[in-house]
Each structure stands twice: as structure tokens, then as C-alpha cells.
Motif scaffolding. Structure first.
Motif, PDB file in Angstrom:
ATOM      1  N   ARG A  17       0.876  -1.300   0.051  1.00  0.00           N
ATOM      2  CA  ARG A  17       0.033   0.167   0.129  1.00  0.00           C
ATOM      3  C   ARG A  17       0.662   1.222  -0.202  1.00  0.00           C
ATOM      4  O   ARG A  17       0.428   2.127  -0.679  1.00  0.00           O
ATOM      5  CB  ARG A  17      -1.065   0.018   1.285  1.00  0.00           C
ATOM      6  CG  ARG A  17      -1.979  -0.899   0.905  1.00  0.00           C
ATOM      7  CD  ARG A  17      -3.118  -0.550   2.035  1.00  0.00           C
ATOM      8  NE  ARG A  17      -2.658  -0.646   3.345  1.00  0.00           N
ATOM      9  CZ  ARG A  17      -2.737  -1.816   4.121  1.00  0.00           C
ATOM     10  NH1 ARG A  17      -3.302  -2.949   3.631  1.00  0.00           N
ATOM     11  NH2 ARG A  17      -2.244  -1.886   5.508  1.00  0.00           N
ATOM     12  N   GLY A  18       1.845   1.253   1.004  1.00  0.00           N
ATOM     13  CA  GLY A  18       2.918   2.176   0.772  1.00  0.00           C
ATOM     14  C   GLY A  18       3.280   2.788  -0.663  1.00  0.00           C
ATOM     15  O   GLY A  18       3.649   3.877  -1.008  1.00  0.00           O
ATOM     16  N   MET A  19       4.095   1.593  -1.335  1.00  0.00           N
ATOM     17  CA  MET A  19       4.532   1.834  -2.659  1.00  0.00           C
ATOM     18  C   MET A  19       3.496   2.236  -3.545  1.00  0.00           C
ATOM     19  O   MET A  19       3.751   3.071  -4.588  1.00  0.00           O
ATOM     20  CB  MET A  19       5.074   0.413  -3.124  1.00  0.00           C
ATOM     21  CG  MET A  19       6.259   0.049  -2.339  1.00  0.00           C
ATOM     22  SD  MET A  19       7.526   1.225  -2.178  1.00  0.00           S
ATOM     23  CE  MET A  19       8.426   0.999  -3.911  1.00  0.00           C
ATOM     24  N   ALA A  20       2.423   1.689  -3.492  1.00  0.00           N
ATOM     25  CA  ALA A  20       1.110   2.128  -4.311  1.00  0.00           C
ATOM     26  C   ALA A  20       0.959   3.678  -4.307  1.00  0.00           C
ATOM     27  O   ALA A  20       0.655   4.482  -5.146  1.00  0.00           O
ATOM     28  CB  ALA A  20      -0.144   1.239  -4.129  1.00  0.00           C
ATOM     29  N   THR A  21       0.707   4.230  -2.961  1.00  0.00           N
ATOM     30  CA  THR A  21       0.491   5.616  -2.641  1.00  0.00           C
ATOM     31  C   THR A  21       1.585   6.461  -3.252  1.00  0.00           C
ATOM     32  O   THR A  21       1.443   7.557  -3.690  1.00  0.00           O
ATOM     33  CB  THR A  21       0.430   5.912  -1.133  1.00  0.00           C
ATOM     34  OG1 THR A  21      -0.599   4.780  -0.518  1.00  0.00           O
ATOM     35  CG2 THR A  21       0.136   7.102  -0.805  1.00  0.00           C
ATOM     36  N   LEU A  22       3.014   5.973  -3.137  1.00  0.00           N
ATOM     37  CA  LEU A  22       3.993   6.670  -3.546  1.00  0.00           C
ATOM     38  C   LEU A  22       3.830   6.757  -4.967  1.00  0.00           C
ATOM     39  O   LEU A  22       4.248   7.778  -5.808  1.00  0.00           O
ATOM     40  CB  LEU A  22       5.522   6.065  -3.114  1.00  0.00           C
ATOM     41  CG  LEU A  22       5.980   6.112  -1.750  1.00  0.00           C
ATOM     42  CD1 LEU A  22       7.129   5.488  -1.699  1.00  0.00           C
ATOM     43  CD2 LEU A  22       6.238   7.639  -1.596  1.00  0.00           C
ATOM     44  N   LYS A  23       3.446   5.674  -5.800  1.00  0.00           N
ATOM     45  CA  LYS A  23       3.407   5.803  -7.110  1.00  0.00           C
ATOM     46  C   LYS A  23       2.173   6.938  -7.568  1.00  0.00           C
ATOM     47  O   LYS A  23       2.446   7.583  -8.555  1.00  0.00           O
ATOM     48  CB  LYS A  23       2.922   4.316  -7.761  1.00  0.00           C
ATOM     49  CG  LYS A  23       3.101   4.409  -9.185  1.00  0.00           C
ATOM     50  CD  LYS A  23       2.764   2.869  -9.754  1.00  0.00           C
ATOM     51  CE  LYS A  23       2.683   2.673 -11.212  1.00  0.00           C
ATOM     52  NZ  LYS A  23       2.581   1.338 -11.664  1.00  0.00           N
ATOM     53  N   MET A  24       1.200   6.889  -7.189  1.00  0.00           N
ATOM     54  CA  MET A  24       0.025   7.592  -7.324  1.00  0.00           C
ATOM     55  C   MET A  24       0.442   8.938  -7.086  1.00  0.00           C
ATOM     56  O   MET A  24       0.303   9.979  -7.925  1.00  0.00           O
ATOM     57  CB  MET A  24      -1.122   7.523  -6.461  1.00  0.00           C
ATOM     58  CG  MET A  24      -1.851   6.000  -6.710  1.00  0.00           C
ATOM     59  SD  MET A  24      -3.200   5.679  -5.686  1.00  0.00           S
ATOM     60  CE  MET A  24      -4.390   7.008  -5.659  1.00  0.00           C
ATOM     61  N   ILE A  25       1.358   9.287  -5.981  1.00  0.00           N
ATOM     62  CA  ILE A  25       1.637  10.688  -5.802  1.00  0.00           C
ATOM     63  C   ILE A  25       2.787  11.336  -6.833  1.00  0.00           C
ATOM     64  O   ILE A  25       2.516  12.415  -7.279  1.00  0.00           O
ATOM     65  CB  ILE A  25       2.390  10.771  -4.202  1.00  0.00           C
ATOM     66  CG1 ILE A  25       1.174  10.579  -3.145  1.00  0.00           C
ATOM     67  CG2 ILE A  25       2.778  12.177  -4.066  1.00  0.00           C
ATOM     68  CD1 ILE A  25       1.922  10.573  -2.064  1.00  0.00           C
ATOM     69  N   SER A  26       3.709  10.174  -7.171  1.00  0.00           N
ATOM     70  CA  SER A  26       4.467  10.456  -8.202  1.00  0.00           C
ATOM     71  C   SER A  26       3.782  10.753  -9.563  1.00  0.00           C
ATOM     72  O   SER A  26       4.262  11.781 -10.289  1.00  0.00           O
ATOM     73  CB  SER A  26       5.604   9.165  -8.270  1.00  0.00           C
ATOM     74  OG  SER A  26       6.441   9.804  -9.299  1.00  0.00           O
ATOM     75  N   LEU A  27       2.890  10.121  -9.943  1.00  0.00           N
ATOM     76  CA  LEU A  27       2.254  10.351 -11.145  1.00  0.00           C
ATOM     77  C   LEU A  27       1.630  11.788 -11.095  1.00  0.00           C
ATOM     78  O   LEU A  27       1.603  12.444 -11.938  1.00  0.00           O
ATOM     79  CB  LEU A  27       1.169   9.479 -11.380  1.00  0.00           C
ATOM     80  CG  LEU A  27       1.851   7.913 -11.984  1.00  0.00           C
ATOM     81  CD1 LEU A  27       0.865   6.715 -11.812  1.00  0.00           C
ATOM     82  CD2 LEU A  27       2.486   7.856 -13.163  1.00  0.00           C
ATOM     83  N   ARG A  28       0.823  11.914  -9.913  1.00  0.00           N
ATOM     84  CA  ARG A  28       0.100  13.352  -9.874  1.00  0.00           C
ATOM     85  C   ARG A  28       1.085  14.308 -10.037  1.00  0.00           C
ATOM     86  O   ARG A  28       0.806  15.596 -10.589  1.00  0.00           O
ATOM     87  CB  ARG A  28      -0.686  13.242  -8.824  1.00  0.00           C
ATOM     88  CG  ARG A  28      -1.547  14.503  -8.656  1.00  0.00           C
ATOM     89  CD  ARG A  28      -2.615  14.529  -7.476  1.00  0.00           C
ATOM     90  NE  ARG A  28      -3.262  15.526  -7.405  1.00  0.00           N
ATOM     91  CZ  ARG A  28      -4.167  15.967  -6.458  1.00  0.00           C
ATOM     92  NH1 ARG A  28      -4.329  15.139  -5.325  1.00  0.00           N
ATOM     93  NH2 ARG A  28      -5.001  17.033  -6.417  1.00  0.00           N
ATOM     94  N   LEU A  29       2.434  14.088  -9.371  1.00  0.00           N
ATOM     95  CA  LEU A  29       3.335  15.319  -9.297  1.00  0.00           C
ATOM     96  C   LEU A  29       4.168  15.504 -10.852  1.00  0.00           C
ATOM     97  O   LEU A  29       3.883  16.677 -11.042  1.00  0.00           O
ATOM     98  CB  LEU A  29       4.559  14.836  -8.450  1.00  0.00           C
ATOM     99  CG  LEU A  29       5.639  15.861  -7.904  1.00  0.00           C
ATOM    100  CD1 LEU A  29       5.243  17.206  -7.532  1.00  0.00           C
ATOM    101  CD2 LEU A  29       6.671  15.460  -7.308  1.00  0.00           C
ATOM    102  N   LYS A  30       4.075  14.293 -11.339  1.00  0.00           N
ATOM    103  CA  LYS A  30       4.470  14.594 -12.978  1.00  0.00           C
ATOM    104  C   LYS A  30       3.497  15.239 -13.797  1.00  0.00           C
ATOM    105  O   LYS A  30       3.971  16.331 -14.451  1.00  0.00           O
ATOM    106  CB  LYS A  30       4.784  13.211 -13.469  1.00  0.00           C
ATOM    107  CG  LYS A  30       5.391  13.350 -14.757  1.00  0.00           C
ATOM    108  CD  LYS A  30       5.807  11.824 -15.317  1.00  0.00           C
ATOM    109  CE  LYS A  30       6.273  11.900 -16.566  1.00  0.00           C
ATOM    110  NZ  LYS A  30       6.457  10.546 -17.382  1.00  0.00           N
ATOM    111  N   SER A  31       2.409  15.053 -13.480  1.00  0.00           N
ATOM    112  CA  SER A  31       0.941  15.586 -14.123  1.00  0.00           C
ATOM    113  C   SER A  31       1.202  16.999 -13.912  1.00  0.00           C
ATOM    114  O   SER A  31       0.836  18.000 -14.848  1.00  0.00           O
ATOM    115  CB  SER A  31      -0.147  15.024 -13.882  1.00  0.00           C
ATOM    116  OG  SER A  31      -1.247  15.491 -14.358  1.00  0.00           O
TER     117      SER A  31
END
Length: 291
Positions: A17-31
Motif C-alpha cells: 500500500r505504501g508503494m502504491a501511494t508513492l506511485k500515485m503521488i509521483s504520477l500526480r506530481l509529474k502531471s
């Protein structure tokens, strides 16, 4: 054995769950970073167009001011009768410029409600979208492909000729547009518009020599083109300055969001690392205790 396996499964789930949250934040940050690049580019383009539009506006103002002064000196007034009202709404086809188009649409809507016998000629597609759902029957003409290139007097003359050829009769008329004030402000303005018969019946028109019906007709057509050209230039400058301000605000908002997302990303990553270290230390301590 089963108790140890059951204890390990929640820990693995937390890590995933922690890795999934990091990935979601990273994608949103890139967007958000990509959006910021777009808004900054649009701001730079609008700044260049605004500089050119403001320079051209200074040359176009005598066209509109001169026509209005003639109407004032000759004391031209609206005709009496029930021919209805004509409104020319000057906007453009492009958005992302704040309340430039909605302010014009708001005034036109109020005028239609006050006087249902109103015909609207729309210059630009944005105001058409605002009025089409409820007041489609009041729209007499729409001129599109406006705002992509700087307007020239020939464009205004073509629009004026189309209006004259349409044969629309009116007792009262006006042009609604946005008048440029400063880089960060504009004022939605109404400019009176008179028919040829209203000009011919002006009280002080006889002070001008050699004015027959052909001269009055020619001047009425030229003044319509001049007023349209002036209003289109005023509106274009207001649009570019408003778009420049809007894109600047959007870039600042994107920067604030990037800062918040970066902080959230770092905190989440630190929490994941801390949890993994705790699991490693706990596992090592369990092995030492077993041995």
C-alpha cells in the motif's frame, strides 16, 4: 507456524500500500509539473501577443473615438418605434481568459430578458455557446474564426457589410465589448449604435454641409466598420491581458501544488523506509531471540 505467517501478511500488505501511494503521488506530481510547463508557455505567448495588441490598439482608437464624437456633436438619438433592439456582442473563439466572454454574455442575457424583441449579432464563438441554449431564437448572425489572428480593418468591414446586407432593422442598437484598462483589469462597455435613418434625423446634422442621402449612407457604413474595428481591438487586448494574468495565476497555483505534493511524497517515502527498517530490525531481533 501459521501464527508467524499471519503476522507477516499484514506487514507485506502495508508495504504494498505504501508503494502504491508513492506511485500515485509521483504520477500526480509529474502531471502537475507538465501542466505548469503548459501554463508558463501560454503566459509567455500571451505576453508577446498582448504587447502587439496594445500597440495596435493605440492606432485603432481614433476610429472608434471619431465616430462616437460625430454622434455626440450631431446629437443622434435612437429612433422611436417598435423595430426592436440590435446588440453586437464582440468576443472571440478562444478561451482560458478569465471572465472576458462570460461578462459579455451576462449583459446580453439581461438585455434580452428586459426586451425580448432583441436581435443579437455575435462576433466570436464563445458568446454563442453561452446564449445558444436559452436564447437561440434571438441570435441573428454569428461570425467565427475571430481571435486566432490580429483583426484588421478589412475584417471589420466584411462584418459590417454582412450586417448591412442582412437587412436587420432596429430602433435602438449597441455594441458590447471589453474595454482595456490595465494589464490586470478591463471594463465591459456598451457603445451606442445608430441606424441610417436615426443619423439622417439628427437634430444638429444640418450644421454639416453637403450631406445628402448617399453621403449619410456611406458614412453610416464606414462608421459601423470603424466602431467594430475599434471594439475588436479593445476586446483583443483585454483578452490577451486577461489570459496572461490567468496563466500566471495558474502557474503559481501549480507551483504551490507541486510543493505540497513533493512534501507529501517525501513524508510517505520516509514512512515506508522507516516501516521497512522496523521490520528488518524486528526480524533480526526475533532471529537472535530464537537462537
Amino acid at each position: 507456524m501459521f501464527s508467524r505467517t499471519a503476522a507477516i501478511i499484514p506487514q507485506c500488505g502495508q508495504q504494498v500500500r505504501g508503494m502504491a501511494t508513492l506511485k500515485m503521488i509521483s504520477l500526480r506530481l509529474k502531471s502537475v509539473k507538465n501542466i505548469q510547463k503548459i501554463t508558463q508557455s501560454m503566459k509567455m505567448v500571451s505576453a508577446a501577443k498582448y504587447t502587439k495588441a496594445e500597440r495596435e490598439l493605440k492606432l485603432a482608437r481614433p476610429y472608434g473615438v471619431g465616430a462616437q464624437e460625430f454622434y455626440k456633436k450631431a446629437e443622434v438619438k435612437d429612433e422611436e418605434g417598435d423595430k426592436g433592439q440590435l446588440i453586437i456582442a464582440v468576443s472571440s473563439d478562444r478561451g482560458l481568459c478569465g471572465a472576458v466572454h462570460s461578462s459579455i454574455g451576462r449583459i446580453v442575457k439581461a438585455d434580452i430578458v428586459a426586451n425580448p424583441n432583441t436581435k443579437v449579432i455575435i462576433v466570436g464563438d464563445k458568446v454563442r455557446n453561452i446564449l445558444q441554449r436559452l436564447y437561440a431564437k434571438n441570435i441573428a448572425m454569428v461570425v467565427t474564426e475571430v481571435g486566432r489572428k490580429p483583426a484588421v480593418f478589412g475584417d471589420a468591414a466584411l462584418i459590417a457589410q454582412s450586417i448591412i446586407n442582412s437587412g436587420i432593422e432596429f430602433s435602438k442598437g449597441k455594441i458590447v465589448f471589453n474595454a482595456f484598462r490595465t494589464v490586470v483589469s478591463f471594463r465591459t462597455t456598451e457603445m451606442p449604435l445608430y441606424s441610417q435613418s436615426a443619423v439622417a434625423n439628427a437634430s444638429k446634422l444640418p450644421i454639416y454641409d453637403s450631406l445628402d442621402s448617399d453621403v449619410i449612407q456611406s458614412y453610416t457604413e464606414f462608421s459601423l466598420a470603424s466602431l467594430l474595428f475599434y471594439s475588436m481591438k479593445e476586446n483583443a487586448t483585454s483578452e490577451q491581458s486577461s489570459r496572461m494574468t490567468s496563466m500566471d495565476n495558474a502557474s503559481k497555483n501549480a507551483g504551490e501544488m507541486i510543493d505540497k505534493l513533493t512534501m507529501t511524497f517525501n513524508r510517505t517515502r520516509q514512512a515506508v523506509i522507516t516501516r521497512e527498517l522496523i521490520e528488518i530490525i524486528s526480524g533480526a531481533a526475533a532471529l537472535e531471540t530464537k537462537n
